[in-house]
Scaffold this motif. Structure first.
Motif, short mmCIF file in Angstrom:
data_model
loop_
_atom_site.label_atom_id
_atom_site.label_comp_id
_atom_site.label_asym_id
_atom_site.label_seq_id
_atom_site.Cartn_x
_atom_site.Cartn_y
_atom_site.Cartn_z
N GLU A 35 -17.75 22.03 22.11
CA GLU A 35 -16.97 23.13 22.27
C GLU A 35 -16.70 23.70 23.59
O GLU A 35 -17.18 22.91 24.48
CB GLU A 35 -17.94 24.42 21.15
N ARG A 87 -28.65 23.72 12.76
CA ARG A 87 -27.34 24.18 13.26
C ARG A 87 -27.56 25.35 14.28
O ARG A 87 -26.44 26.24 14.43
CB ARG A 87 -26.31 24.89 12.00
N ILE A 135 -15.55 15.40 19.13
CA ILE A 135 -16.86 15.10 18.37
C ILE A 135 -17.60 14.06 19.31
O ILE A 135 -17.00 13.22 20.03
CB ILE A 135 -16.57 14.69 17.19
N HIS A 171 -25.68 23.72 20.05
CA HIS A 171 -24.32 23.58 20.33
C HIS A 171 -24.21 22.85 21.69
O HIS A 171 -24.77 23.20 22.59
CB HIS A 171 -23.65 24.95 20.49
N GLN A 225 -23.65 13.47 14.79
CA GLN A 225 -22.53 13.87 15.25
C GLN A 225 -22.66 15.56 15.50
O GLN A 225 -23.25 16.08 14.61
CB GLN A 225 -21.55 13.45 14.57
N SER A 277 -14.50 30.39 19.28
CA SER A 277 -14.80 28.71 19.69
C SER A 277 -13.67 27.84 19.28
O SER A 277 -12.86 28.11 18.45
CB SER A 277 -16.09 28.36 18.66
N THR A 300 -14.25 11.48 21.15
CA THR A 300 -14.21 11.08 19.71
C THR A 300 -15.74 10.23 19.61
O THR A 300 -16.05 10.06 18.29
CB THR A 300 -13.24 10.33 19.07
N PRO A 341 -8.34 15.47 20.91
CA PRO A 341 -9.64 15.68 21.07
C PRO A 341 -9.84 14.99 22.46
O PRO A 341 -9.48 13.82 22.98
CB PRO A 341 -10.37 15.01 19.82
N TRP A 345 -20.15 19.01 17.01
CA TRP A 345 -18.71 19.34 17.75
C TRP A 345 -18.96 19.67 19.39
O TRP A 345 -20.02 20.09 19.85
CB TRP A 345 -18.23 20.58 17.27
N LYS A 404 -12.72 23.66 19.10
CA LYS A 404 -13.34 22.23 19.03
C LYS A 404 -12.45 21.34 19.98
O LYS A 404 -11.32 21.19 19.58
CB LYS A 404 -13.24 21.87 17.48
#
Length: 304
Positions: free
Chosen positions: A84, A202, A96, A205, A80, A91, A65, A62, A82, A93
């Motif tokens: 993207e 949600r 985070i 993004h 937290q 999408s 993080t 990643p 994601w 990931k």
């Protein structure tokens, strides 16, 4: 003298050379590229190298993080989300990131959301309705009938408000501005609540950048449809000069808009189904809001 390098770059995208002589060409509802005749054009003023899409290899995943938060809340855990990408329709990931709970974890308050949207509508609203008064109505200079011995009321002019066609006694006298300033604390808390609502539903993004590989509107439409981002989307970056591909693609789609982070407002967030923030926009937005939330300055009433 205009920089030839920038002119060639602009002319190579969507055949923009017929529009260079114009003063303003609107790329989207929030982004404009301005060209003035006879004025110098800096090499990094409008078209920069990072505005053009260049495929780059990402570092090992990643990418991120954790993130250091300013003014941490010891009683509430950080939110937290994601991280993207936008360079592929599907999408991916990338990591985070931690979000500040005082900004993205507020309890919803409909009264503050309503007061912010009402203020945004009324502060630019002007009522142009204007009714003519008794003195402004035409005619009626003489007395309509004599004073006494007619059995009627006494009248001095047919332009009186009680007569048909007369002037208004206390009618609107426009143009009348509805401008007022909402309290600074209400505006700051309204932004935090709107961001928290988007996060809870949600519909928030976070992406690494707004670089997309194509300037075709179909790419953005496929991306929204594949990721179930709703019918409308608002893309927010930390600066007001957007990458070329996404600016040209969004210019042909009415329900997809681009906005710099300093123009983010409650009405625009509630109007769009999905809010997309870049990582740099999140950092700048958190820094500004936390500075206002923890500022010792007391609100001062606005005086016009």
């Amino acid at each position: 003298m205009l920089c030839l390098k920038n002119i060639l770059k602009l002319a190579s995208v969507k055949n923009l050379h017929p529009y260079i002589s114009n003063q303003t060409r609107t790329i989207s509802s929030s982004v404009c590229l301005r060209f003035s005749r006879g004025s110098a054009l800096n090499s990094d003023e409008f078209v920069e190298d990072d505005d053009l899409y260049v495929p780059q290899e990402r570092p090992p995943l990643p990418m991120i993080t954790s993130r250091q938060l300013e003014f941490p809340n010891p009683y509430v855990e950080s939110k937290q989300a994601w991280l993207e990408n936008l360079d592929t329709v599907q999408s991916q990931k990338l990591g985070i990131i931690d979000l500040h709970p005082d900004i993205f974890g507020r309890h919803p308050r409909l009264d503050l959301l309503h007061s912010n949207t009402k203020w945004q509508y009324l502060y630019k609203y002007i009522n142009y309705e204007c009714r003519q008064s008794r003195a402004e109505r035409p005619g009626g200079g003489r007395k309509p009938f004599k004073q006494k011995r007619t059995g009627k009321h006494r009248a001095g002019s047919i332009r009186a408000p009680q007569n048909k066609g007369g002037g208004a006694a206390m009618g609107p006298r426009g143009p009348l501005s509805k401008f007022y300033m909402l309290a600074d604390s209400d505006r700051v808390h309204g932004l935090c609540i709107a961001l928290s609502v988007k996060y809870a539903q949600r519909d928030l993004h976070i992406v690494d950048s707004l670089q997309i590989p194509s300037d075709e509107p179909d790419y953005l439409l496929d991306l929204l449809d594949t990721r179930y981002w709703g019918f409308s989307a608002l893309f927010v970056d930390d600066r007001d000069i957007m990458p070329q591909n996404i600016a040209l693609a969004a210019s042909d789609i009415k329900h997809v808009n681009l906005m710099p982070v300093y123009g983010l407002n409650v009405y625009s967030m509630l109007k769009h189904d999905t809010l997309v923030l870049t990582l740099k926009a999140v950092e700048k937005l958190e820094a500004k809001l936390l500075e206002r939330l923890h500022s010792p300055v007391v609100n001062v009433p606005f005086k016009a």
